[in-house]
Design an enzyme around this catalytic site. Structure first.
Site, PDB file in Angstrom:
ATOM      1  CD  GLU A 120     -13.518   5.473   1.607  1.00  0.00           C
ATOM      2  OE1 GLU A 120     -13.347   5.550   0.377  1.00  0.00           O
ATOM      3  OE2 GLU A 120     -13.045   4.559   2.303  1.00  0.00           O
ATOM      4  CG  HIS A 157      -3.238   4.128   6.548  1.00  0.00           C
ATOM      5  ND1 HIS A 157      -2.538   4.475   5.425  1.00  0.00           N
ATOM      6  CD2 HIS A 157      -4.248   3.331   6.131  1.00  0.00           C
ATOM      7  CE1 HIS A 157      -3.091   3.895   4.364  1.00  0.00           C
ATOM      8  NE2 HIS A 157      -4.128   3.201   4.765  1.00  0.00           N
TER       9      HIS A 157
END
Lengths: 399, 365
Positions: free
Chosen positions: B85, B154
């Protein structure tokens, strides 16, 4: 640092031959001096995953000699001026000087074409100048004045110019950014590449390896340049990196080690690299160099290295002195021409410094100017109320 | 596609408020397809637009938002990235600085934390630092907030984090119209935009008309939408919580209380004008979000109303409904209790209305 020619005694012979060639070509010459010379790069390149490397024999014209010398000397004087301004407390915050590393920037710029790009970290005053910003633009930015290239809003670490993407304060961030610029070059098909510069300290950043990986997979025209000056702030490269052969750290990416104090070696390596990344894929270039100052103006630079070490580099490997001596030896420039350049540069920088000191800051309204290119906030919040109206002066280059 | 009873009820609630039979017979489009069609149209419209992220190309998107795009546009425009990322967000920002229009997908915004330096320091601040020389036309998009059973790492909502920063625009769409119009507006915007989707909304279908389907359909960034008009209390929400608000409104209506539901659509800029106009009408305000309370979206709304003359229109303090201030647990019951539910919102509304709630219910009888 003396150049080795094929045989030193051949110098007069080479000069005569060049003059003959020049006469035949109809090129003007001054006195008995040459307008072009051929030299051997002093320290050999080291190669990683490359069968062939940059040319070790390079040509140098008189014009180039004058240009590179002037550029390096200008950078040196700008940095000296900046150091003095910082000591006078006219420059605030951070100030990272490039003195000693001039041959890296000038050598790379010499190989760059108009379509090429460069991004670096925060030791960028020299690059800003090379990419088209006047010394006033650089020094006034450092003093926070309105004639600065970012009008005083960026400071030392946030200078930009066409094809020069800063000026980045977060160590390592510029490497993926530069890789993105490379992607844009390939995407647009403009044949350009991007030099993504970082130091030996940044070379251990994870995002650098992420960038290497994607550049390789997508065959992006990126030259990753590690300007290894042996110290990441106060930490020597040996203490920070398990592998100090930074030109090999790209692993699958080929690499070249260059003597970063030799402007012609850097130019040769960059020319090779530009061709390589435009035809094959990315590579890593390590320019081994040295900074005379500390990491920044808050660092004297002597707690982690000896004064003797610094002195030795100044005396034996200074990029400007050695280039000057080479050019004189080759008969490309005279000591008078050198003196003239020195005086001219000193005058120019002295004037720019005086201007930067006296120039005014932007009006306070610029605090709430150009926060966004397309502002949608009805009001911006000031310190104690929503009393500010965003002012739009510029839109930015990407529209 | 399995739809929860909640989403079915939400759709029913929404349809119950439409006034023309034409709407009932209208075409339906899921939020996923709304995003997909928006991407497709913008890719087609502007050669500089491209999409990069994990699994966006050959996998058709982790949540199938980019389904079919790689087949149509190829490797150059739809780029699969490794799981890096920080690296690919930086590459996307660099590409934007150099004149392209990247759409950078994060599989969820939880992973964007690894790249947040590039979102804030490389993207958001650059226009200002360069005194207006370099703008960064990039969109960072992906699912935000709680999904279902994906646990603590998450499930975080990042609306407050990104909305804190000047130089960013932060969008949080709810339905199909929002998703289409706002994503297209975001891609066309010359500044960095954080586009917070919601995984649980991807499969929900909403009615669409020709206007929404038009290839130049845009929803203005920074403008909220009144989903349901009302006169007794204002409930402001964003993203998935808008559905909860609408269901709460239906419940409150049974008690004779008419709630005005505002769908923020954008977190930054925050459309206080719409909120204040509503409060001038209803005199009562509740904020509703699935994110955590401290320094959250609701907290900001409370602060803003206090700094405006509209404060004097309030008959009661503003109240917040938020996710419980704990990391998201996995166990089903615990998870259900961690987010504000219809009953929580209704309870808050009744408390804020105080005596007036009793009067409204009495008036019904």
């Amino acid at each position: 640092m003396l150049r080795t020619l094929s045989r030193v005694s051949e110098l007069p012979l080479i000069v005569k031959q060049l003059q003959k060639n020049a006469a035949q070509a109809g090129v003007a010459k001054t006195n008995n001096y040459a307008t072009e010379a051929t030299v051997q790069v002093n320290r050999p390149f080291k190669l990683h995953r490359l069968d062939e490397g940059p040319a070790t024999e390079v040509k140098l014209t008189k014009d180039e000699a004058l240009k590179y010398y002037t550029q390096m000397q200008t950078i040196r004087r700008i940095e000296t001026a900046a150091g003095n301004l910082y000591k006078e407390k006219i420059i605030r915050g951070f100030c990272h000087l490039y003195s000693g590393q001039e041959a890296c920037a000038v050598g790379m710029k010499a190989a760059m074409r108009d379509v090429d790009n460069i991004i670096s970290a925060y030791r960028v005053h020299g690059w800003t100048y090379l990419m088209g910003v006047s010394p006033i633009g650089v020094l006034a930015e450092l003093t926070g004045a309105q004639s600065g290239c970012a009008r005083g809003k960026g400071g030392s670490m946030h200078m930009y110019a066409p094809n020069f993407f800063g000026g980045n304060g977060i160590v390592g961030a510029q490497v993926p950014l530069g890789t993105g610029v490379g992607l844009a070059c390939k995407y647009k098909g403009n044949g350009g590449m991007c030099l993504a510069l970082y130091g030996d300290g940044a070379a251990n950043q994870g995002q650098v390896f992420e960038a290497y990986n994607m550049a390789y997979l997508w065959k992006l025209p990126v030259i990753f340049v590690c300007e290894n000056n042996n110290y990441g702030m106060g930490t020597s490269s040996e203490r920070a990196s398990c592998n100090t052969d930074y030109y090999t750290r790209g692993d699958a990416l080929p690499g070249i080690w260059v003597d970063g104090m030799d402007v012609l070696a850097v130019r040769s390596a960059t020319e090779f690299a530009i061709n390589y990344v435009n035809t094959v894929g990315p590579l890593v270039m390590e320019t081994n160099t040295y900074r005379y100052s500390g990491h920044s103006m808050s660092d004297p630079g002597t707690s982690y290295r000896t004064r003797e070490e610094i002195q030795e580099v100044r005396q034996k490997r200074d990029p400007i002195t050695s280039f000057k001596e080479l050019c004189i030896e080759l008969g490309l420039i005279t000591t008078d021409e050198v003196k003239a350049i020195d005086l001219k540069v000193r005058k120019e920088i002295d004037e720019a410094t005086a201007f930067a000191k006296s120039d005014a800051e932007l009006a306070v309204s610029h605090l709430w100017t150009d926060v966004s290119s397309n502002n949608l906030e009805p009001k911006l919040r000031g310190t104690n109320s929503f009393n500010l109206d965003h002012i739009q002066e510029r839109k930015g280059v990407n529209h | 596609m399995l739809r929860s009873r909640l989403t079915q009820a939400a759709c029913a609630a929404q349809r119950a408020f439409s006034t023309t039979p034409k709407v009932l017979a209208a075409k339906q489009m899921t939020v996923r397809d709304a995003l997909n069609s928006a991407l497709d149209e913008e890719l087609s419209r502007d050669d500089r637009v491209f999409l990069l992220g994990e699994e966006v190309a050959q996998y058709d998107g982790a949540y199938k938002v980019s389904r079919g795009l790689w087949k149509k546009y190829g490797d150059k425009r739809i780029i699969d990235t490794p799981i890096t990322e920080m690296g690919f967000a930086g590459i996307a920002v660099g590409a934007a600085m150099a004149g392209l229009r990247p759409v950078c997908e994060f599989m969820t915004f939880n992973f964007a934390m690894q790249a947040i330096d590039h979102i804030i320091n490389s993207a958001a601040k650059t226009f200002y630092m360069s005194a207006g020389a370099v703008n960064v036309p990039i969109v960072f998009r992906g699912p935000n907030g709680a999904a279902s059973g994906v646990a603590a790492q998450h499930s975080q909502c990042f609306a407050a984090w990104y909305a804190h920063c000047p130089g960013l625009k932060v969008i949080s769409p709810y339905d199909t119209e929002d998703a289409r119009g706002l994503l297209k507006a975001a891609i066309r915007d010359p500044d960095p935009v954080v586009f917070l989707e919601n995984e649980l909304m991807y499969g929900t279908a909403f009615p669409v008309d020709d206007k929404i389907l038009d290839k130049d359909f845009l929803v203005p960034i920074g403008k909220a939408k009144i989903m349901r008009p009302g006169k007794d209390i204002t409930i402001v929400a964003h993203s998935k919580a808008v559905e909860t608000a609408l269901l709460a409104a239906a419940d409150l209506a049974k008690k004779g209380i008419e709630a005005e539901i505002i769908n923020l659509r954008s977190i930054r800029p925050l459309d206080t004008a719409t909120i204040f106009a509503s409060v001038r009408k209803t005199h009562h305000l509740i904020t509703l979000e699935n994110g955590w309370p401290q320094h959250g979206v609701g907290a900001e709304i409370c602060a803003r109303i206090m700094e405006d003359q509209t404060f004097f229109e309030l008959d009661a303090p503003v109240w917040r409904c938020c996710g419980v201030d704990v990391p998201m647990p996995y166990a089903k019951t615990l998870e259900a209790n961690a987010l504000p539910r219809v009953a929580d919102v209704t309870e808050a509304a009744l408390k804020v209305l105080g005596g007036k709630a009793g009067k409204a219910t009495a008036a019904l009888k």
